[in-house]
Design a protein around this motif. Structure first.
Motif: not given
Length: 173
Positions: A68, A90, A106, A132, A135-139, A142
């Motif tokens: 990442w 990403r 990111l 982020l 909207s995308d806690p996993e990303a 990471r």
């Protein structure tokens, strides 16, 4: 495509929009990490206070398909090492024919000075404002772990990472 002769187009995407697109020369691609070289692609000088990117600077850029982040070694036109600019991204998406690379920025960045004395975490406020985490806690998780990993590796000037001596801490899966 053979290394050293093939041209690759690099596209840095942020918030769904292409931030910058530029040509680079392929140096190596082992199927996991792709390394390219390109001159400073933006117009004019960009002065961050701790480093200046300017015409004549040369970037050797490392993109991973399973990590990442991307790491860019920055040298002045005379070859003097300025340092390493690291983007938390990403994992890179490389076209099947190898002719293009798309990297989604990111917002988090890290600077490691050429002498290894400075390791600066950058843009954490932009990352927080990006939304982020909602909207995308996993990303988002990471991304934060990638910045932490880079900061820890920055203490040795990222040499172990770029020489392949560091196992991946973050995978794409």
């Amino acid at each position: 495509m053979s290394a050293g002769s093939a041209e690759v187009e690099i596209a840095l995407v942020k918030g769904g929009r292409t931030k910058i697109r530029y040509p680079a020369v392929l140096l190596a691609d082992d199927g996991v990490r792709l390394t390219v070289r390109a001159p400073w692609a933006a117009p004019g000088v960009r002065d961050f206070g701790f480093v200046r990117f300017e015409p004549g600077d040369v970037f050797t850029e490392h993109y991973w398909r399973d990590r990442w982040y991307a790491v860019k070694e920055v040298r002045a036109g005379d070859g003097t090492l300025k340092g390493w600019y690291c983007d938390v991204t990403r994992p890179a998406v490389v076209a099947a024919d190898g002719a293009s690379v798309v990297v989604e920025d990111l917002d988090l960045d890290l600077w490691v000075s050429g002498d290894g004395r400075e390791v600066l975490r950058l843009d954490e406020d932009e990352f927080a404002a990006s939304g982020l985490a909602a909207s995308d806690p996993e990303a988002a998780g990471r991304a934060v772990r990638a910045l932490d990993e880079l900061a820890a590796l920055g203490r040795d000037g990222l040499r172990g990472l770029l020489e392949g001596d560091v196992p991946p801490g973050l995978s794409a899966g």
